[in-house]
Design a protein around this motif. Structure first.
Motif, PDB file in Angstrom:
ATOM      1  N   ALA A 167       0.617  17.588  10.184  1.00 26.79           N
ATOM      2  CA  ALA A 167      -0.455  17.693  11.182  1.00 26.79           C
ATOM      3  C   ALA A 167      -1.735  16.956  10.773  1.00 26.79           C
ATOM      4  O   ALA A 167      -2.816  17.249  11.303  1.00 26.79           O
ATOM      5  CB  ALA A 167      -0.774  19.157  11.500  1.00 26.79           C
ATOM      6  N   GLU A 168      -1.609  16.027   9.858  1.00 22.60           N
ATOM      7  CA  GLU A 168      -2.751  15.185   9.497  1.00 22.60           C
ATOM      8  C   GLU A 168      -2.338  13.723   9.560  1.00 22.60           C
ATOM      9  O   GLU A 168      -1.152  13.390   9.554  1.00 22.60           O
ATOM     10  CB  GLU A 168      -3.233  15.502   8.080  1.00 22.60           C
ATOM     11  N   GLY A 169      -3.333  12.837   9.609  1.00 30.90           N
ATOM     12  CA  GLY A 169      -3.029  11.427   9.557  1.00 30.90           C
ATOM     13  C   GLY A 169      -2.733  10.978   8.136  1.00 30.90           C
ATOM     14  O   GLY A 169      -3.117  11.648   7.179  1.00 30.90           O
ATOM     15  N   PRO A 170      -2.037   9.850   7.984  1.00 27.10           N
ATOM     16  CA  PRO A 170      -1.797   9.316   6.633  1.00 27.10           C
ATOM     17  C   PRO A 170      -3.120   8.992   5.944  1.00 27.10           C
ATOM     18  O   PRO A 170      -4.079   8.556   6.581  1.00 27.10           O
ATOM     19  CB  PRO A 170      -0.993   8.045   6.901  1.00 27.10           C
ATOM     20  N   PHE A 214       4.304   7.183   2.367  1.00 26.12           N
ATOM     21  CA  PHE A 214       4.706   5.971   3.080  1.00 26.12           C
ATOM     22  C   PHE A 214       4.374   4.748   2.242  1.00 26.12           C
ATOM     23  O   PHE A 214       3.246   4.591   1.769  1.00 26.12           O
ATOM     24  CB  PHE A 214       3.969   5.856   4.420  1.00 26.12           C
ATOM     25  N   LYS A 232       0.826  11.675   3.365  1.00 27.54           N
ATOM     26  CA  LYS A 232       0.611  12.375   4.627  1.00 27.54           C
ATOM     27  C   LYS A 232       1.020  13.830   4.507  1.00 27.54           C
ATOM     28  O   LYS A 232       2.152  14.154   4.142  1.00 27.54           O
ATOM     29  CB  LYS A 232       1.405  11.700   5.754  1.00 27.54           C
ATOM     30  N   LYS A 287       9.707   4.230   6.277  1.00 28.40           N
ATOM     31  CA  LYS A 287      10.006   5.469   6.992  1.00 28.40           C
ATOM     32  C   LYS A 287       9.474   6.701   6.278  1.00 28.40           C
ATOM     33  O   LYS A 287       9.424   7.784   6.859  1.00 28.40           O
ATOM     34  CB  LYS A 287      11.513   5.585   7.173  1.00 28.40           C
ATOM     35  N   LEU A 328       0.831  -1.189   0.000  1.00 30.42           N
ATOM     36  CA  LEU A 328       0.000   0.000   0.000  1.00 30.42           C
ATOM     37  C   LEU A 328       0.869   1.244   0.000  1.00 30.42           C
ATOM     38  O   LEU A 328       2.008   1.225   0.473  1.00 30.42           O
ATOM     39  CB  LEU A 328      -0.900   0.025   1.243  1.00 30.42           C
ATOM     40  N   PHE A 353       4.924  -0.223   7.994  1.00 32.84           N
ATOM     41  CA  PHE A 353       5.215   0.974   7.227  1.00 32.84           C
ATOM     42  C   PHE A 353       6.709   1.178   7.035  1.00 32.84           C
ATOM     43  O   PHE A 353       7.514   0.838   7.909  1.00 32.84           O
ATOM     44  CB  PHE A 353       4.652   2.212   7.927  1.00 32.84           C
ATOM     45  N   PHE A 360      -4.853   6.790   2.803  1.00 33.29           N
ATOM     46  CA  PHE A 360      -4.648   5.688   1.865  1.00 33.29           C
ATOM     47  C   PHE A 360      -4.725   6.188   0.428  1.00 33.29           C
ATOM     48  O   PHE A 360      -5.635   6.949   0.067  1.00 33.29           O
ATOM     49  CB  PHE A 360      -5.718   4.620   2.113  1.00 33.29           C
ATOM     50  N   TYR A 372       0.597   5.342   1.210  1.00 36.20           N
ATOM     51  CA  TYR A 372      -0.126   6.349   1.948  1.00 36.20           C
ATOM     52  C   TYR A 372       0.537   7.696   1.718  1.00 36.20           C
ATOM     53  O   TYR A 372       1.752   7.795   1.547  1.00 36.20           O
ATOM     54  CB  TYR A 372      -0.110   6.047   3.460  1.00 36.20           C
ATOM     55  N   ILE A 387      -0.434  -3.574   9.299  1.00 37.90           N
ATOM     56  CA  ILE A 387       0.317  -2.984   8.197  1.00 37.90           C
ATOM     57  C   ILE A 387       1.665  -2.523   8.727  1.00 37.90           C
ATOM     58  O   ILE A 387       1.739  -1.898   9.782  1.00 37.90           O
ATOM     59  CB  ILE A 387      -0.456  -1.815   7.571  1.00 37.90           C
TER      60      ILE A 387
END
Lengths: 112, 112
Positions: free
Chosen positions: B41-44, B89, B38, B104, B34, B102, B46, B36, B100
């Motif tokens: 200041a936000e989440g990853p 990511f 990002k 770096k 997968l 990840f 998809f 992602y 999952i």
């Protein structure tokens, strides 16, 4: 209408304190997760819950205790906070892993 | 033990050109891969995934290529746009583990 919401967004606290981070998802997913992003930017899984049942516990210190009152909520309680606990904590949920996770926006925890 | 590796911490690409983000993995038992995205200041979020039985998956401007013999995957973004500037990511999963793993991350800068 936020799909995965975490509170608080920022948390600054002293060493030795106990704190909680809350997470709620309105997607109807069965599985929820906590991930930690440390200073080296690695995203590492801490816990996963499926329908309120603990599935994964990745060698996290006992000071960290997840609690899932129902399948829409997964809270993280941390006892006796240490400097090394400073990180960004992400909550996530999924229907199936192949469709990926939906992440919350993260909680930046700073222990001083 | 890094099972998913992104060896380029950052990448700069001219707007309109192709961005290619690379990822290597060590575990031949992964079932899904997968990507992602990002923002700060936000989440990853998809982006796209690929099953281990396929070698290509395309979704609009995003294409993921999987080379199982080389244990390598890449994300192509064509054409690159300013809003693509973010951290990407790479991630992988074994279905039976329901978690999952990840990499770096690679920071992509789209230059005007």
């Amino acid at each position: 209408d936020t799909a995965v919401s975490q509170t608080p967004k920022y948390l600054v606290t002293q060493m030795g304190n106990d704190k909680s981070i809350k997470c709620e998802q309105n997607l109807g997913h069965d599985t929820m997760y906590w991930y930690k992003q440390d200073s080296k930017k690695f995203l590492k899984i801490m816990f996963s819950y499926n329908n309120k049942e603990l599935i994964i516990n990745e060698t996290v210190p006992n000071r960290f205790s997840p609690k899932s009152p129902d399948k829409a909520h997964l809270n993280l309680h941390i006892n006796s906070l240490e400097l090394g606990d400073s990180a960004v904590y992400f909550c996530a949920s999924s229907r199936t892993v192949a469709y990926g996770y939906t992440f919350g926006s993260g909680t930046r925890l700073t222990v001083v | 033990d890094q099972q998913v590796k992104q060896n380029s911490p950052s990448l700069s690409v001219q707007e309109g050109r192709i961005s290619i983000l690379n990822c290597d993995y060590t575990n031949s038992m992964f079932d899904y891969f997968l990507w992602y995205k990002k923002y700060p200041a936000e989440g990853p979020t998809f982006l796209i995934s690929i099953s281990s039985i396929k070698d290509k998956n395309e979704d609009g401007r995003f294409t993921v290529f999987l080379n199982k013999s080389a244990k390598h995957l890449s994300l192509h973004i064509v054409p690159s746009q300013p809003g693509d500037s973010a951290v990407y990511f790479c991630a992988a999963n074994r279905r039976r583990d329901d978690k999952i793993i990840f990499g770096k991350g690679t920071r992509l800068h789209i230059l005007p």
